[in-house]
Design an enzyme around this catalytic site. Structure first.
Site, PDB file in Angstrom:
ATOM      1  N   TRP A  32       5.199  -8.998   9.032  1.00  0.00           N
ATOM      2  CA  TRP A  32       4.064  -8.117   9.310  1.00  0.00           C
ATOM      3  C   TRP A  32       3.069  -8.289   8.163  1.00  0.00           C
ATOM      4  O   TRP A  32       3.497  -8.355   7.004  1.00  0.00           O
ATOM      5  CB  TRP A  32       4.579  -6.679   9.373  1.00  0.00           C
ATOM      6  CG  TRP A  32       3.559  -5.618   9.601  1.00  0.00           C
ATOM      7  CD1 TRP A  32       3.217  -5.048  10.791  1.00  0.00           C
ATOM      8  CD2 TRP A  32       2.768  -4.930   8.609  1.00  0.00           C
ATOM      9  NE1 TRP A  32       2.271  -4.068  10.605  1.00  0.00           N
ATOM     10  CE2 TRP A  32       1.967  -3.984   9.265  1.00  0.00           C
ATOM     11  CE3 TRP A  32       2.643  -5.048   7.224  1.00  0.00           C
ATOM     12  CZ2 TRP A  32       1.077  -3.154   8.601  1.00  0.00           C
ATOM     13  CZ3 TRP A  32       1.754  -4.230   6.549  1.00  0.00           C
ATOM     14  CH2 TRP A  32       0.986  -3.292   7.246  1.00  0.00           C
ATOM     15  N   SER A  98      10.874 -10.860   6.341  1.00  0.00           N
ATOM     16  CA  SER A  98      10.394  -9.489   6.197  1.00  0.00           C
ATOM     17  C   SER A  98      10.718  -8.659   7.437  1.00  0.00           C
ATOM     18  O   SER A  98      11.884  -8.470   7.771  1.00  0.00           O
ATOM     19  CB  SER A  98       8.893  -9.485   5.890  1.00  0.00           C
ATOM     20  OG  SER A  98       8.459  -8.217   5.493  1.00  0.00           O
ATOM     21  N   MET A  99       9.712  -8.193   8.166  1.00  0.00           N
ATOM     22  CA  MET A  99       9.950  -7.427   9.384  1.00  0.00           C
ATOM     23  C   MET A  99      10.814  -8.205  10.366  1.00  0.00           C
ATOM     24  O   MET A  99      11.593  -7.626  11.130  1.00  0.00           O
ATOM     25  CB  MET A  99       8.614  -7.066  10.036  1.00  0.00           C
ATOM     26  CG  MET A  99       8.784  -6.299  11.331  1.00  0.00           C
ATOM     27  SD  MET A  99       7.215  -5.881  12.136  1.00  0.00           S
ATOM     28  CE  MET A  99       7.864  -4.970  13.547  1.00  0.00           C
ATOM     29  N   ASP A 227       9.868  -8.693  -5.807  1.00  0.00           N
ATOM     30  CA  ASP A 227       9.289  -8.266  -4.528  1.00  0.00           C
ATOM     31  C   ASP A 227       8.753  -6.844  -4.653  1.00  0.00           C
ATOM     32  O   ASP A 227       9.521  -5.890  -4.816  1.00  0.00           O
ATOM     33  CB  ASP A 227      10.353  -8.351  -3.436  1.00  0.00           C
ATOM     34  CG  ASP A 227       9.794  -8.199  -2.024  1.00  0.00           C
ATOM     35  OD1 ASP A 227       8.832  -7.426  -1.847  1.00  0.00           O
ATOM     36  OD2 ASP A 227      10.324  -8.837  -1.110  1.00  0.00           O
ATOM     37  N   HIS A 256       7.203 -10.993  -2.609  1.00  0.00           N
ATOM     38  CA  HIS A 256       7.571 -10.874  -1.203  1.00  0.00           C
ATOM     39  C   HIS A 256       7.236 -12.163  -0.446  1.00  0.00           C
ATOM     40  O   HIS A 256       8.084 -12.697   0.276  1.00  0.00           O
ATOM     41  CB  HIS A 256       6.831  -9.684  -0.580  1.00  0.00           C
ATOM     42  CG  HIS A 256       7.315  -9.330   0.784  1.00  0.00           C
ATOM     43  ND1 HIS A 256       8.616  -8.955   1.040  1.00  0.00           N
ATOM     44  CD2 HIS A 256       6.671  -9.298   1.985  1.00  0.00           C
ATOM     45  CE1 HIS A 256       8.754  -8.706   2.321  1.00  0.00           C
ATOM     46  NE2 HIS A 256       7.604  -8.910   2.922  1.00  0.00           N
TER      47      HIS A 256
END
Length: 276
Positions: A32, A98-99, A227, A256
């Site tokens: 995202w 991530s997402m 991150d 990240h």
């Protein structure tokens, strides 16, 4: 353009995807608020190594359908399942950034492992982002609430600065250019405003801790210890404890967005894992 349609759910969803190469299939699930384009470097690396590489736009992002709802993780996992079924894929490695880690875990929960050989969680939100009494290292509710308010009231302004923190830009100027920030802003700002908010609610509010037991295939976990978006203690550290068959790597000083800033390190780990 290559699209396939997921008929499962309240309405048909057209999913844009790219399918290159031959060999063992690897599906790349983006984070995202980006699109399949975030995987540009890894697509190149995997193709050169002889893999079949499939990347796609999550509903609401990129060129896929922009519905009003359906941004819960089971709906998102059904899009992944439509890709696997309609392309008739077997022995797949599913890679979530991530997402996208949520789609990996929810897919294994809802559809099992019959067609999956391996999984990878890269800078993933798994298992839980939010701070709770039993998750003290999570992101405080006031921080998550401020993100939601910014998305509702000043989405484009929020996104303009978001990726500086995504990449720890000041510390990683030697590993990326300002053009990368502009590129990501263009992608993120053109996503559905509704999807941007509702997908954020999904990654911020879904607790996957009880689902970690469903991840029974060999799993690669990679996270950066710098991150600033998804703290390592609430995510990868816990995922490594809850997933039985995992290989856990921490990349020092990686932010990240380590798939860009620390591409060489990530690609090496990913290729070694796929070859095992």
């Amino acid at each position: 353009m290559p699209f396939l349609t997921n008929e499962e759910g309240n309405q048909p969803i057209d999913i844009y995807y790219q399918d290159y190469g031959k060999g063992q299939p690897v599906i790349l699930i983006h984070g995202w608020p980006l699109s399949h384009q975030a995987w540009e470097g890894q697509v190149q690396t995997l193709l050169e190594a002889g893999y079949r590489v499939i990347s796609y736009d999550r509903r609401g992002f990129g060129l896929s359908s922009h519905p009003l709802d359906g941004y819960d993780y089971s709906s998102l996992a059904s899009d992944l399942n439509a890709i696997i079924q309609q392309l008739d894929l077997h022995k797949v490695t599913i890679v979530g950034f991530s997402m996208g880690g949520g789609e990996v875990v929810r897919y294994l929960t809802d559809y099992g492992t019959e067609r999956i050989s391996k999984a990878a969680l890269i800078a993933s939100i798994i298992p839980l982002v939010a701070q709770k009494e039993d998750n003290p290292d999570g992101v405080p509710s006031e921080v998550l609430n401020s993100i939601m308010e910014a998305l509702k009231n000043n989405r484009v302004g929020f996104l303009k600065d978001f990726h500086k923190n995504f990449y720890n830009y000041q510390e990683n100027k030697g590993r990326m250019s300002e053009a990368n920030l502009e590129y990501d802003f263009s992608i993120a700002s053109h996503a559905s405003p509704i999807a941007t908010i509702k997908a954020a609610e999904a990654w911020a509010g879904t607790d996957f801790r009880a689902e970690l037991k469903n991840v029974t295939v060999p799993t690669l976990i990679v996270h950066g210890d710098a991150d600033n978006i998804v703290p390592i203690k609430t995510s990868a550290d816990q995922a490594a404890k809850g997933i039985a068959d995992n290989e856990y790597h921490v990349i020092p000083n990686a932010p990240h967005g380590l798939n860009l800033t620390h591409r060489k390190e990530l690609d090496k780990l990913l290729l070694e894992f796929l070859k095992k």
